[in-house]
Scaffold this active site. Structure first.
Site, PDB file in Angstrom:
ATOM      1  N   HIS A  87       0.574  -1.269   0.057  1.00 17.21           N
ATOM      2  CA  HIS A  87      -0.087   0.058   0.023  1.00 17.21           C
ATOM      3  C   HIS A  87       1.039   1.348   0.234  1.00 17.21           C
ATOM      4  CE1 HIS A  87      -3.578  -2.508   1.183  1.00 17.21           C
ATOM      5  NE2 HIS A  87      -4.158  -1.529   0.719  1.00 17.21           N
ATOM      6  N   LYS A 108      -1.080   4.986   4.823  1.00 21.51           N
ATOM      7  CA  LYS A 108      -1.829   4.127   5.261  1.00 21.51           C
ATOM      8  C   LYS A 108      -1.682   3.916   6.830  1.00 21.51           C
ATOM      9  CE  LYS A 108      -4.324  -0.387   4.592  1.00 21.51           C
ATOM     10  NZ  LYS A 108      -5.375   0.311   4.926  1.00 21.51           N
TER      11      LYS A 108
HETATM   12  N1  LIG Z   1     -13.076  -0.709   2.099  1.00 26.56           N
HETATM   13  C1  LIG Z   1     -12.408  -0.183   0.875  1.00 26.56           C
HETATM   14  O1  LIG Z   1     -12.805  -0.376  -0.344  1.00 26.56           O
HETATM   15  C2  LIG Z   1     -11.555   0.723   1.338  1.00 26.56           C
HETATM   16  C3  LIG Z   1     -11.142   1.258   2.324  1.00 26.56           C
HETATM   17  N2  LIG Z   1     -10.193   2.203   2.743  1.00 26.56           N
HETATM   18  C4  LIG Z   1      -9.912   2.651   3.973  1.00 26.56           C
HETATM   19  O2  LIG Z   1     -10.670   3.725   4.061  1.00 26.56           O
HETATM   20  C5  LIG Z   1     -10.193   4.740   5.341  1.00 26.56           C
HETATM   21  C6  LIG Z   1      -9.737   6.197   4.687  1.00 26.56           C
HETATM   22  O3  LIG Z   1      -8.900   6.041   3.506  1.00 26.56           O
HETATM   23  P1  LIG Z   1      -8.483   6.989   2.782  1.00 26.56           P
HETATM   24  O4  LIG Z   1      -9.519   7.763   2.210  1.00 26.56           O
HETATM   25  O5  LIG Z   1      -7.107   6.819   2.030  1.00 26.56           O
HETATM   26  O6  LIG Z   1      -7.971   8.068   4.138  1.00 26.56           O
HETATM   27  P2  LIG Z   1      -7.823   9.640   4.118  1.00 26.56           P
HETATM   28  O7  LIG Z   1      -6.927   9.911   5.345  1.00 26.56           O
HETATM   29  O8  LIG Z   1      -7.286  10.077   2.789  1.00 26.56           O
HETATM   30  O9  LIG Z   1      -9.312  10.135   4.444  1.00 26.56           O
HETATM   31  C7  LIG Z   1      -9.888   9.984   5.550  1.00 26.56           C
HETATM   32  C8  LIG Z   1     -10.744  11.486   5.815  1.00 26.56           C
HETATM   33  O10 LIG Z   1     -11.400  11.320   6.809  1.00 26.56           O
HETATM   34  C9  LIG Z   1     -11.246  12.521   7.902  1.00 26.56           C
HETATM   35  N3  LIG Z   1     -11.464  12.063   9.157  1.00 26.56           N
HETATM   36  C10 LIG Z   1     -10.827  11.521  10.098  1.00 26.56           C
HETATM   37  N4  LIG Z   1     -11.622  11.391  11.202  1.00 26.56           N
HETATM   38  C11 LIG Z   1     -12.684  12.004  11.074  1.00 26.56           C
HETATM   39  C12 LIG Z   1     -13.940  11.978  11.771  1.00 26.56           C
HETATM   40  N5  LIG Z   1     -14.223  11.537  13.009  1.00 26.56           N
HETATM   41  N6  LIG Z   1     -15.121  12.645  11.024  1.00 26.56           N
HETATM   42  C13 LIG Z   1     -14.992  12.953   9.823  1.00 26.56           C
HETATM   43  N7  LIG Z   1     -14.015  12.906   9.078  1.00 26.56           N
HETATM   44  C14 LIG Z   1     -12.823  12.200   9.662  1.00 26.56           C
HETATM   45  C15 LIG Z   1      -9.770  12.661   7.434  1.00 26.56           C
HETATM   46  O11 LIG Z   1      -9.391  14.039   8.070  1.00 26.56           O
HETATM   47  P3  LIG Z   1      -7.845  14.420   8.472  1.00 26.56           P
HETATM   48  O12 LIG Z   1      -6.969  14.031   7.555  1.00 26.56           O
HETATM   49  O13 LIG Z   1      -7.906  15.742   8.599  1.00 26.56           O
HETATM   50  O14 LIG Z   1      -7.807  13.347   9.946  1.00 26.56           O
HETATM   51  C16 LIG Z   1      -9.649  12.627   6.088  1.00 26.56           C
HETATM   52  O15 LIG Z   1     -10.034  13.589   5.332  1.00 26.56           O
HETATM   53  C17 LIG Z   1      -9.115   3.941   5.625  1.00 26.56           C
HETATM   54  O16 LIG Z   1      -9.333   2.913   6.852  1.00 26.56           O
HETATM   55  C18 LIG Z   1      -8.669   2.936   4.533  1.00 26.56           C
HETATM   56  O17 LIG Z   1      -8.049   1.653   4.803  1.00 26.56           O
HETATM   57  C19 LIG Z   1      -9.455   2.672   1.752  1.00 26.56           C
HETATM   58  C20 LIG Z   1      -9.805   2.442   0.188  1.00 26.56           C
HETATM   59  C21 LIG Z   1     -10.714   1.431   0.057  1.00 26.56           C
HETATM   60  O1  LIG Z   2      -6.058   2.489   2.921  1.00 28.65           O
HETATM   61  C1  LIG Z   2      -6.000   1.970   1.651  1.00 28.65           C
HETATM   62  O2  LIG Z   2      -5.952   2.593   0.922  1.00 28.65           O
HETATM   63  C2  LIG Z   2      -6.920   0.746   1.506  1.00 28.65           C
HETATM   64  N1  LIG Z   2      -7.550   0.085   2.344  1.00 28.65           N
HETATM   65  C3  LIG Z   2      -8.332  -1.026   2.487  1.00 28.65           C
HETATM   66  C4  LIG Z   2      -7.706  -2.162   3.277  1.00 28.65           C
HETATM   67  O3  LIG Z   2      -6.886  -1.916   4.307  1.00 28.65           O
HETATM   68  O4  LIG Z   2      -7.733  -3.168   2.801  1.00 28.65           O
HETATM   69  C5  LIG Z   2      -8.920  -1.360   1.133  1.00 28.65           C
HETATM   70  C6  LIG Z   2      -7.815  -1.117   0.145  1.00 28.65           C
HETATM   71  O5  LIG Z   2      -6.634  -2.134   0.299  1.00 28.65           O
HETATM   72  C7  LIG Z   2      -7.152   0.386   0.343  1.00 28.65           C
END
Ligand SMILES: NC(=O)C1=CN([C@@H]2O[C@H](COP(=O)(O)OP(=O)(O)OC[C@H]3O[C@@H](n4cnc5c(N)ncnc54)[C@H](OP(=O)(O)O)[C@@H]3O)[C@@H](O)[C@H]2O)C=CC1
Ligand SMILES: O=C(O)C1=N[C@H](C(=O)O)C[C@H](O)C1
Length: 245
Positions: free
Chosen positions: A131, A135
Site C-alpha cells: 500500500h 496508510k
Molecule cells: N473498504 C475499501 O474498499 C477501502 C477502504 N479504505 C479505508 O478507508 C479509510 C480512509 O482511507 P483514505 O480515504 O485513504 O484516508 P484519508 O486519510 O485520505 O481520508 C480520511 C478522511 O477522513 C477524515 N476524518 C478523520 N476522522 C474523521 C471523523 N471523525 N469525522 C469525519 N472525518 C474524519 C480525515 O481528516 P484528517 O486527515 O484531517 O484527519 C480525512 O479527510 C482507511 O481506513 C482505509 O484503509 C480505503 C480504500 C478502500
Molecule cells: O488504505 C487503503 O488505501 C486501502 N484500504 C483497504 C484495506 O485496508 O484493505 C482497502 C484497500 O486495500 C485500500
C-alpha cells in the site's frame, strides 16, 4: 432518491465517493462531513458512507446506529471485538442496518473469493499486501479478511499450518499471522493498494494478484452497498454477500 451522507468527504476515497453519489441518478448527496465538522450534519441522511480512520469509525458507527442512519463502511481496522461491539449496538437499535466491507473493489472481492476456493488444494499459503505509505493500519483490512477466509477454508479441509522450518529469524522477517496464515505488509511511495495471495504445493504455485490503479474503483461497490443496505438486516461483513458469487 436515497439521501446519502459521506464521512471523510475530503479524504482520498471520500472525494471519489462524493463524486459518484453526486453523479448517481437515484441518490442525493445531503451531507459531506470531514474532520472538525459536526456529525449532526448527517441527520438528513438515510445512508452514511464512512471512509475516515480506524480511530474514528467506531464513534461514527455508534452515532449512525443510534440515529437510525444505515452506515456503509469502508474504513478498516475491524477485529472480532469491534464487530461484537457493533452487533451489541444493533441489538439495541434493530431498525438500523450496517454494511462493513474491507474492500469495495470488485476485483479485490473476487481475489478473496478465489483464494478461499483455492485454499484447500495447497500445502502453503502466504499473503503480501502492498500500500501507499499514508496508510494507518497494518496489515490491511483486505489482507486480514483474506487470511480469515483462507484460514477457515484450510481448517475445514483439515490442513495444518503451512510448512516452515524457520528456526531463527529477525523480528518481523516472517510477517505476522492471522488465522495461522502469514501476512506481510509493504508500504511504498507510488503505490495505491495491491495484494498477492501465494499458494504452493508439490511442484506448482498459484499466485492471485489484485492491483488498484485508481480509487474510483471503489465507488461501484460503494453505490451497490448504498442501494442495498436498507434490505440487509443487522450486520453484513463483505461485499461478496451482494454479488451473488
Ligand atoms: N473498504 C475499501 O474498499 C477501502 C477502504 N479504505 C479505508 O478507508 C479509510 C480512509 O482511507 P483514505 O480515504 O485513504 O484516508 P484519508 O486519510 O485520505 O481520508 C480520511 C478522511 O477522513 C477524515 N476524518 C478523520 N476522522 C474523521 C471523523 N471523525 N469525522 C469525519 N472525518 C474524519 C480525515 O481528516 P484528517 O486527515 O484531517 O484527519 C480525512 O479527510 C482507511 O481506513 C482505509 O484503509 C480505503 C480504500 C478502500
Ligand atoms: O488504505 C487503503 O488505501 C486501502 N484500504 C483497504 C484495506 O485496508 O484493505 C482497502 C484497500 O486495500 C485500500
Amino acid at each position: 432518491m436515497i439521501r446519502v451522507g459521506v464521512l471523510g468527504a475530503r479524504g482520498r476515497v471520500g472525494v471519489e465517493v462524493c463524486k459518484a453519489v453526486h453523479a448517481a441518478d437515484d441518490m442525493e448527496l445531503v451531507a459531506a462531513i470531514d474532520q472538525g465538522d459536526p456529525i449532526e450534519g448527517l441527520t438528513a441522511a438515510e445512508v452514511v458512507v464512512d471512509f475516515t480512520h480506524p480511530d474514528a469509525v467506531m464513534g461514527n458507527l455508534r452515532w449512525c446506529i443510534e440515529h437510525g442512519v444505515h452506515p456503509v463502511v469502508g474504513t478498516t481496522g475491524f477485529d472480532d471485538e469491534r464487530l461484537g461491539q457493533v452487533r451489541g449496538w444493533l441489538a439495541d437499535n434493530p431498525r438500523t442496518n450496517v454494511l462493513i466491507c474491507p474492500n469495495f473493489a470488485i476485483g479485490a472481492v473476487l481475489m478473496m473469493h478465489f483464494a478461499q476456493q483455492a485454499a484447500r488444494f495447497f500445502d502453503s499459503v502466504e499473503i503480501i499486501e502492498l500500500h501507499h505509505p499514508n496508510k494507518a493500519d497494518a496489515p490491511s483490512g483486505t489482507a486480514r479478511r483474506t487470511a480469515e477466509l483462507v484460514g477457515q477454508a484450510r481448517a475445514k479441509a483439515g490442513l495444518g499450518p503451512s510448512p516452515d522450518a524457520t528456526s531463527t529469524a529477525l523480528d518481523g522477517a516472517r510477517g505476522t499471522e492471522v488465522e495461522a496464515v502469514r501476512v506481510h505488509s509493504v508500504r511504498l511511495a507510488g503505490l495505491i493498494a495491491h495484494q498477492e495471495v501465494l499458494l504452493g504445493t508439490g511442484g506448482e504455485t498459484l499466485t492471485l494478484r489484485h492491483d488498484t490503479t485508481s480509487r474510483a474503483s471503489f465507488t461501484p461497490g460503494v453505490l451497490l452497498g448504498v442501494r442495498r443496505i436498507r434490505e440487509l438486516p443487522g450486520l453484513t461483513v463483505g461485499l461478496e454477500h451482494l454479488l451473488d458469487l
